[in-house]
Design a protein around this motif. Structure first.
Motif, short mmCIF file in Angstrom:
data_model
loop_
_atom_site.label_atom_id
_atom_site.label_comp_id
_atom_site.label_asym_id
_atom_site.label_seq_id
_atom_site.Cartn_x
_atom_site.Cartn_y
_atom_site.Cartn_z
N SER A 1 114.05 -39.59 -37.97
CA SER A 1 113.61 -39.78 -36.58
C SER A 1 113.98 -38.59 -35.69
O SER A 1 113.64 -38.57 -34.51
CB SER A 1 114.26 -41.05 -36.01
OG SER A 1 115.63 -40.78 -35.71
N MET A 2 114.69 -37.62 -36.24
CA MET A 2 115.23 -36.56 -35.38
C MET A 2 114.27 -35.39 -35.15
O MET A 2 114.61 -34.45 -34.44
CB MET A 2 116.58 -36.06 -35.95
CG MET A 2 117.70 -37.08 -35.72
SD MET A 2 119.21 -36.82 -36.71
CE MET A 2 119.85 -35.33 -36.02
N GLY A 3 113.10 -35.46 -35.74
CA GLY A 3 112.12 -34.39 -35.54
C GLY A 3 112.62 -33.05 -36.09
O GLY A 3 112.40 -31.99 -35.48
N LEU A 4 113.27 -33.09 -37.24
CA LEU A 4 113.82 -31.87 -37.82
C LEU A 4 112.69 -30.97 -38.32
O LEU A 4 111.67 -31.45 -38.81
CB LEU A 4 114.76 -32.21 -38.98
CG LEU A 4 115.94 -33.11 -38.62
CD1 LEU A 4 116.71 -33.52 -39.88
CD2 LEU A 4 116.88 -32.40 -37.64
N ARG A 5 112.89 -29.66 -38.18
CA ARG A 5 111.88 -28.72 -38.66
C ARG A 5 112.53 -27.40 -39.04
O ARG A 5 113.60 -27.05 -38.53
CB ARG A 5 110.80 -28.50 -37.60
CG ARG A 5 111.38 -28.16 -36.23
CD ARG A 5 110.26 -27.88 -35.23
NE ARG A 5 110.67 -28.05 -33.85
CZ ARG A 5 111.45 -27.24 -33.15
NH1 ARG A 5 111.96 -26.16 -33.71
NH2 ARG A 5 111.74 -27.48 -31.88
N TYR A 6 111.88 -26.69 -39.92
CA TYR A 6 112.36 -25.36 -40.26
C TYR A 6 112.09 -24.44 -39.07
O TYR A 6 111.05 -24.56 -38.41
CB TYR A 6 111.65 -24.82 -41.50
CG TYR A 6 112.12 -25.52 -42.77
CD1 TYR A 6 113.36 -25.21 -43.31
CD2 TYR A 6 111.34 -26.49 -43.38
CE1 TYR A 6 113.81 -25.86 -44.45
CE2 TYR A 6 111.78 -27.14 -44.52
CZ TYR A 6 113.03 -26.83 -45.05
OH TYR A 6 113.48 -27.48 -46.16
N PRO A 7 113.00 -23.51 -38.76
CA PRO A 7 112.74 -22.57 -37.67
C PRO A 7 111.43 -21.82 -37.93
O PRO A 7 111.04 -21.63 -39.08
CB PRO A 7 113.94 -21.63 -37.73
CG PRO A 7 115.02 -22.40 -38.42
CD PRO A 7 114.31 -23.31 -39.39
N LYS A 8 110.79 -21.42 -36.85
CA LYS A 8 109.49 -20.76 -36.95
C LYS A 8 109.59 -19.50 -37.82
O LYS A 8 110.45 -18.66 -37.59
CB LYS A 8 109.04 -20.38 -35.53
CG LYS A 8 107.58 -20.17 -35.38
CD LYS A 8 107.21 -20.26 -33.88
CE LYS A 8 105.82 -19.72 -33.65
NZ LYS A 8 105.80 -18.26 -33.46
N PRO A 9 108.74 -19.38 -38.83
CA PRO A 9 108.81 -18.18 -39.67
C PRO A 9 108.28 -16.96 -38.92
O PRO A 9 107.62 -17.10 -37.89
CB PRO A 9 107.92 -18.52 -40.87
CG PRO A 9 107.07 -19.67 -40.44
CD PRO A 9 107.69 -20.32 -39.25
N LEU A 10 108.54 -15.79 -39.44
CA LEU A 10 107.99 -14.56 -38.87
C LEU A 10 106.46 -14.64 -38.89
O LEU A 10 105.88 -15.30 -39.75
CB LEU A 10 108.44 -13.35 -39.71
CG LEU A 10 109.92 -12.98 -39.65
CD1 LEU A 10 110.19 -11.81 -40.59
CD2 LEU A 10 110.34 -12.63 -38.23
N SER A 11 105.84 -13.94 -37.95
CA SER A 11 104.37 -13.95 -37.92
C SER A 11 103.83 -13.20 -39.14
O SER A 11 104.54 -12.42 -39.77
CB SER A 11 103.89 -13.27 -36.65
OG SER A 11 104.20 -11.90 -36.74
#
Ligand code: AMP
Ligand code: MG
Length: 269
Positions: free
Chosen positions: A249-259
């Protein structure tokens, strides 16, 4: 799973009316094992994500009467985690140094940092449990602690530390069985402490103190989970499932990768 007993503000859960032998709707040990295996696998992935995401921490508070299964729960439910991303803290009788400070001093420094799952084997709740049952501080002092604990937990939650509180609820009869095992099984005798018999005599006072802690420290941000714990497999399944649901429920996500263009620019030689 029918019997996740979650307290809600304003709704009283009576400990005395909960069946501590409840199987949490799992049926039998085999079904429980299958569910636990699936949940542990998922928890492993979620822990990795929590670590990578690095915005939140998860604090799991385990409370129980002696022999209630705190150690067993840690052994079974935490078994699949990467040790680098989790920590267990056991709260014992406070040392002289700890006693010289306010009761939350030793607690706050043990709260897991972002990215980490922290388990408290006993906790600051002892400061309204054993401390209350044995009058270790005057009533005026422990009475204030329920509010202080709620405020402390609120502060943690507002700062990204999710708080899950479990009371592993066993019957007095089950404790008798487990104490006998500790007394007579040579691999478990090291866990036997005569002091536990002394606490056992105050069973009903402890139940009252637990009831109060659960009633007064059930908040929107940190509710209690009362876990029927006479059956160890049901107990483990409930704890694992609640942890899984919380992390999901915590909305965990990997940090945004490099473009894509940045990745194309970088040359690794
Ligand atoms: P164990 O969990 O068997 O290692 O025992 C630890 C003991 O420390 C238990 O009897 C707890 O009640 C006791 N304990 C933990 N925290 C406190 C506290 N804040 N004040 C007094 N006793 C405590
Ligand atoms: Mg003990």
């Amino acid at each position: 799973m029918k019997s996740l007993i979650v307290t809600r503000p304003g709704r009283k859960v009576r400990l005395s009316s909960i069946d501590t032998g409840d199987d949490a709707g799992l049926g039998d040990k085999e079904a429980a094992r299958a569910q636990l295996t699936g949940d542990l696998e998922r928890l492993r992935a979620l822990q990795h994500l929590l670590y990578a995401d690095n915005r939140y921490a998860l604090l799991v508070v385990l409370q129980a009467m002696d022999t209630g299964g705190k150690d067993g729960t840690i052994r079974h439910v935490m078994s699949g985690f990467n040790p680098a991303g989790c920590q267990v803290t056991s709260f014992k009788v406070p040392s002289d140094e700890e006693r010289a400070h306010d009761y939350l001093w030793r607690v706050h420094r043990a709260v897991p940092p972002r990215g980490v799952i922290g388990v408290f084997n006993r906790s600051y709740y002892e400061d309204v449990l054993i401390v209350r049952v044995h009058n270790l501080v005057p009533r005026d002092a422990w009475e204030l602690r329920y509010r202080q604990i709620n405020e402390f937990e609120r502060m943690l939650v507002e700062n990204g530390v999710a708080v899950l509180k479990f009371f592993l609820h066993i019957s007095k009869k089950e404790q008798e069985k487990r104490l006998n095992v500790r007394l007579n099984d040579r691999t478990k005798n090291w866990k036997f402490s005569e002091g536990d018999l002394f606490e056992r005599k105050r069973w009903s006072e402890y139940q009252e103190a637990y009831q109060d802690a659960i009633d007064r420290c059930t908040t929107r941000w940190a509710p209690w989970h009362v876990v029927p714990a006479d059956r160890k497999w049901a107990r483990d399944c409930v704890v694992a499932r609640v942890m899984r649901k919380k992390l999901e429920s915590m909305g965990l996500r990997y940090p945004k990768p490099l473009s894509k263009s940045d990745r194309a620019r970088i040359k690794i030689r």
